[in-house]
Design a protein around this motif. Structure first.
Motif, short mmCIF file in Angstrom:
data_model
loop_
_atom_site.label_atom_id
_atom_site.label_comp_id
_atom_site.label_asym_id
_atom_site.label_seq_id
_atom_site.Cartn_x
_atom_site.Cartn_y
_atom_site.Cartn_z
N SER B 220 22.89 -18.35 14.77
CA SER B 220 23.37 -18.90 13.49
C SER B 220 22.48 -18.56 12.29
N GLU B 221 21.21 -19.00 12.30
CA GLU B 221 20.37 -18.78 11.12
C GLU B 221 19.04 -18.19 11.55
N ILE B 222 18.76 -17.00 11.08
CA ILE B 222 17.53 -16.32 11.47
C ILE B 222 16.90 -15.69 10.24
N TYR B 223 15.64 -15.27 10.37
CA TYR B 223 15.02 -14.45 9.33
C TYR B 223 14.06 -13.48 9.98
N THR B 224 13.89 -12.35 9.31
CA THR B 224 12.88 -11.40 9.73
C THR B 224 11.77 -11.42 8.68
N PHE B 225 10.59 -11.03 9.09
CA PHE B 225 9.48 -10.88 8.13
C PHE B 225 8.57 -9.83 8.75
N GLY B 226 8.75 -8.59 8.30
CA GLY B 226 7.99 -7.52 8.93
C GLY B 226 7.86 -6.33 8.01
N PRO B 227 7.09 -5.34 8.46
CA PRO B 227 6.90 -4.15 7.64
C PRO B 227 8.13 -3.25 7.66
N THR B 228 8.41 -2.62 6.52
CA THR B 228 9.49 -1.64 6.41
C THR B 228 8.93 -0.44 5.66
N PHE B 229 9.63 0.68 5.73
CA PHE B 229 9.05 1.95 5.32
C PHE B 229 10.02 2.80 4.51
N ARG B 230 9.50 3.48 3.52
CA ARG B 230 10.28 4.48 2.77
C ARG B 230 9.40 5.70 2.57
N ALA B 231 9.91 6.85 2.95
CA ALA B 231 9.14 8.08 2.77
C ALA B 231 9.48 8.76 1.44
N ALA B 241 4.98 3.15 0.38
CA ALA B 241 5.61 3.76 1.56
C ALA B 241 5.74 2.74 2.68
N GLU B 242 4.89 1.73 2.65
CA GLU B 242 4.88 0.68 3.68
C GLU B 242 4.80 -0.66 2.96
N PHE B 243 5.78 -1.50 3.16
CA PHE B 243 5.79 -2.79 2.49
C PHE B 243 6.46 -3.81 3.39
N ASP B 466 -1.90 -3.30 -5.87
CA ASP B 466 -2.94 -4.32 -6.00
C ASP B 466 -2.55 -5.66 -5.38
N VAL B 467 -1.38 -5.70 -4.74
CA VAL B 467 -0.99 -6.97 -4.13
C VAL B 467 -0.81 -6.85 -2.61
N ILE B 468 -1.20 -5.71 -2.04
CA ILE B 468 -1.20 -5.50 -0.59
C ILE B 468 -2.59 -5.00 -0.24
N PRO B 469 -3.15 -5.45 0.89
CA PRO B 469 -4.56 -5.09 1.14
C PRO B 469 -4.81 -3.58 1.16
N PHE B 470 -4.02 -2.84 1.91
CA PHE B 470 -4.29 -1.41 2.08
C PHE B 470 -3.02 -0.61 1.80
N PRO B 471 -2.78 -0.29 0.52
CA PRO B 471 -1.50 0.36 0.16
C PRO B 471 -1.36 1.74 0.77
N ARG B 472 -0.14 2.05 1.18
CA ARG B 472 0.22 3.39 1.67
C ARG B 472 1.14 4.03 0.64
N THR B 473 0.68 5.14 0.06
CA THR B 473 1.44 5.85 -0.96
C THR B 473 1.28 7.34 -0.69
N PRO B 474 2.05 8.19 -1.39
CA PRO B 474 1.94 9.62 -1.11
C PRO B 474 0.49 10.09 -1.18
N LYS B 475 0.08 10.82 -0.17
CA LYS B 475 -1.28 11.38 -0.06
C LYS B 475 -2.36 10.32 0.12
N ASN B 476 -1.98 9.10 0.45
CA ASN B 476 -3.00 8.06 0.59
C ASN B 476 -2.74 7.14 1.78
N ALA B 477 -3.54 7.35 2.85
CA ALA B 477 -3.50 6.44 4.00
C ALA B 477 -4.92 6.11 4.43
N GLU B 478 -5.78 5.93 3.41
CA GLU B 478 -7.19 5.65 3.71
C GLU B 478 -7.34 4.22 4.24
#
Lengths: 479, 479
Positions: B220-231, B241-243, B466-478
């Motif tokens: 009946s009533e559920i929710y998800t809370f997880g990472p999703t991705f866009r390339a 890229a990851e949020f 600046d609102v996620i600890p380790f942002p993933r963006t193009p050319k950046n997965a440090e």
């Protein structure tokens, strides 16, 4: 009219009042005068009995009330004459929201094998067993957050995609946007990763610990709760390619503080399950007894609720790996050659059979083993003064063996670098991890709890694919 | 001696008692007689002032108390004579847990740019700004779980790795264990995905909605809370890229119920932030005002706490997309050609500038737009009887525009299949999704909240990195 949840109605004393319920038909039975429909809406393990006076409804409508069909029913709550339930709903209006062709519906009102249900994981939420597991899984997720929130820990979302493969916890999945059919190549005819999305090869994380340490060394007490991945080609009842991990990391905690927290945490989760999921646990307990009724008494599992209380009511025994090896070496099964993997002195990597012997036979209590040989543990664990062992801890539970693994971390820059060199961990890739030991390093500790491992323990299920909604395993990424 | 957290001590009235605190030095200042050390352990935005009588400690020890160093301090709590704090700790014992070479430490006691701090994301938790953001992020995570738990929703972990790419929400990352340098090929010289880990091509999920629907149509009533991705190769302040996404899905909810839930949910989260994070919000508010002090008054943001209350205190305006288009077409900025994207009648895809106009200028309230043209929305949204619009809803907020997108879902098998064909969604890959409409389908609805979008709104930060600890963006997965 506002929908009332079945679970709320079953607890209700408002006899004589009118309610509307919506849900899915589990069964319909009866005779020409009266039919009984068992309706479930996911709010609990127990169905609501809908009493249908056959004179009041069209036959055509009633024929559509088949297993799996979705109904909206308005009716009067009455005390039930049957012994199976206290109240029942006498239908006044019935609307079929969604039909369900009984010839085609895969979920028949009979017992299906767990294997078959895995193939229809999109529908297995509608069974008693997976309804119960789903509710318990939710309760355990919430309890994890509540436990840490109450203690002032901060939840940190560590990255899923990572360019670091230093943890060495196993095979990793590669993440890429390159065209695999025709990838860009550099002058040496190697894949040109500068063209990949992140400009270098990236993988799915195997653990959030290292990033968790970064946060702990500023925020003091943090935890992660996220998906982790292993690309191991293991088709067993204990392995998933994608599973959820909880990893607290605490500045200023030594190994004893770490053990105290782990024990408190596990007991909190189990107490929470007993407090909030008793009906589901009772159902799963009966299910397990039914499953095992043909086994010899000695091979049967401990009764589920008894097993949960066993953990709650016992202080965990704490001893060193070296002490455990002595016990195991001198144990009956070892002397009689009953262990599949014989104990071969200090350095032996303990198997589930050894862990279970300690918990179930020797101590009859949950056990925490500490101070393992450095060779069989990860590079980041704090070296003891004996230079032989590290401040690791494994929490061992009945039936499943290791449920938590953790350690005090090596906070000394020099010692950490030396261990990395010995274990061929690339220092230059780990500059950020090493920075925490260069700038205001502090003693700190942490551990990891595999969430599905916990779920196996709490539900008594034996295959890990049955405690996660959509399991990912070799050759299987359906749904 | 047990450590007391700085935040607890700052609230304490136990003057004259002895406490031990542990944390990191933010600054040290003073003279030959007395030094003042500002100590922070992540428990709050405010530092504890440690008063160090220079006569009582070795000069060598005191020289080690530099910005970034980690200390354990035992001392007596006294009322503070300074105006900046009510209490301070007069040191009796000081232990330097970890030194921090001031020549090498990247975080100097001065203002660093947000860009620079992104490059040292492993250390930025130790700044006021990221400490505050980390605490608020945790509070919002917990509030999400608490909101849904109280309502009887179940959290569902939907899969991260998926073989389905039907949602079409954007470019996807491929997940593979094939050797990219030398992948196995079949007889047609194509990549042989039967040799890949899952036996077929797999991607990182863009949304848990479709799997969430499977669960909702049983629980009946559920929710998800997880990472999703866009390339997507978008290097903007709004894209990651990851949020993390929150996606509730509810059986028996129509579009109105969905809107009610979304409004209640957002108000709950914002009230929770005001109730639990006021000191951090006040700090971020001042920070924002400081940042914008050189802007013209008309270009400055609404004050942060005022903006949060603006959402709380206003009922969200609900209108259809068609009504909104009329308003926008006749608006001053449209007539004067001030919109970057002019409104071109029914069918125009609304941009952030339009959404913000409606919220900030026209209604001066949060807005929910409904019933969008089917062409600009996803295949699974319920078709209205006009056959032109779908029961979509977007919740629009000041400054950020769309914060929530959702819809009532098409529950009719025939209509859903027709939309899928029109939009070239492969039916055979979606057999499991379609099954829910074949077997006991019910009206249902859901929405998605991008967690970092919420974080931008609540913190007043303007760059999503600046609102996620380790942002993933193009050319950046440090890190």
């Amino acid at each position: 009219m506002q929908r009332t949840k079945v679970a709320d109605l079953l607890r209700s004393n408002e006899i004589g009042k009118t309610f509307t319920v919506k849900g899915w038909v589990r069964t319909r039975r009866g005779n020409k005068k009266v039919n009984f429909v068992a309706l479930n809406d996911g709010s609990g393990i127990n169905n609501l009995q809908i009493v249908v006076d056959m004179d009041q409804f069209d036959e055509a409508l009633i024929r559509r009330i088949t297993t799996g069909a979705a109904l909206s029913v308005e009716g009067e709550l009455k005390e039930s004459l049957g012994s199976a339930q206290k109240v029942e709903l006498h239908a006044r209006k019935i609307e079929v929201l969604g039909d369900c062709d009984p010839e085609k519906y895969p979920l028949q009102p009979k017992k299906h094998s767990l294997e078959f249900l895995r193939e229809i994981a999109h529908l297995r939420f509608r069974t008693n067993t997976f309804g119960a597991i789903t509710r318990i899984r939710h309760a355990m997720i919430f309890a994890v957050h509540q436990f840490f929130n109450q203690k002032g820990f901060y939840n940190i979302h560590t990255p899923i995609i990572t360019a670091s493969d230093a943890e060495g916890a196993g095979e990793m999945f590669q993440v890429t946007t390159l065209d695999l059919e025709n990838p860009p190549r550099n002058e040496e005819n190697k894949i040109d990763y500068s063209k990949d999305f992140f400009g270098k090869p990236t993988n799915l994380t195997v653990s959030g610990q290292l990033e968790g340490e970064l946060a702990a060394l500023a925020m003091s007490e943090i935890y992660t709760f996220g998906p982790t991945f292993r690309a191991e080609n293991s088709n067993t009842s204990r392995h998933l390619a994608e599973f959820w991990m909880i990893e607290p990391e605490m500045a200023f905690y030594d190994l004893n503080d770490n053990m105290d927290l782990a024990e408190e945490f596990l007991k909190y989760l189990i107490q929470y399950a007993l407090d909030h999921c008793m009906e589901d646990l009772q159902f799963l307990s009966k299910r397990l007894q039914e499953e095992e009724k043909n086994k010899k008494a000695s091979e049967r599992s401990m009764e589920l609720i008894e097993k949960l209380k066993f953990v709650l009511e016992n202080q965990f025994v704490r001893l060193t790996y070296t002490e455990a090896i002595n016990i195991l070496e001198n144990s009956k099964p070892n002397k009689k050659g009953k262990f599949q993997y014989p104990i071969q002195g200090f350095g032996t990597d303990l198997q589930s059979e050894h862990e279970r012997y300690l918990v179930e036979k020797h101590f009859k209590k949950p056990v925490i083993l500490t101070d393992y040989p450095k060779e069989i543990k990860a590079f980041y664990m704090k070296l003891n003064e004996d230079n032989k062992t590290v401040r690791a801890m494994d929490v061992l539970f009945p039936q499943i063996g290791e449920i938590i693994g953790g350690s005090q971390r090596e906070e000394d820059y020099g010692k950490l670098v030396q261990r990395m060199r010995e274990m061929n961990i690339p220092e230059e890739e780990m500059w950020w991890f090493l920075d925490t030991r260069r700038f205001g390093s502090v003693p700190h500790s942490g551990f990891g709890l595999g969430f599905e491992r916990l779920m196996l323990f709490v539900t008594g299920m034996t295959n890990i694919r049955d405690v996660i909604p959509f399991p990912r395993t070799p050759k299987n990424a359906e749904f």
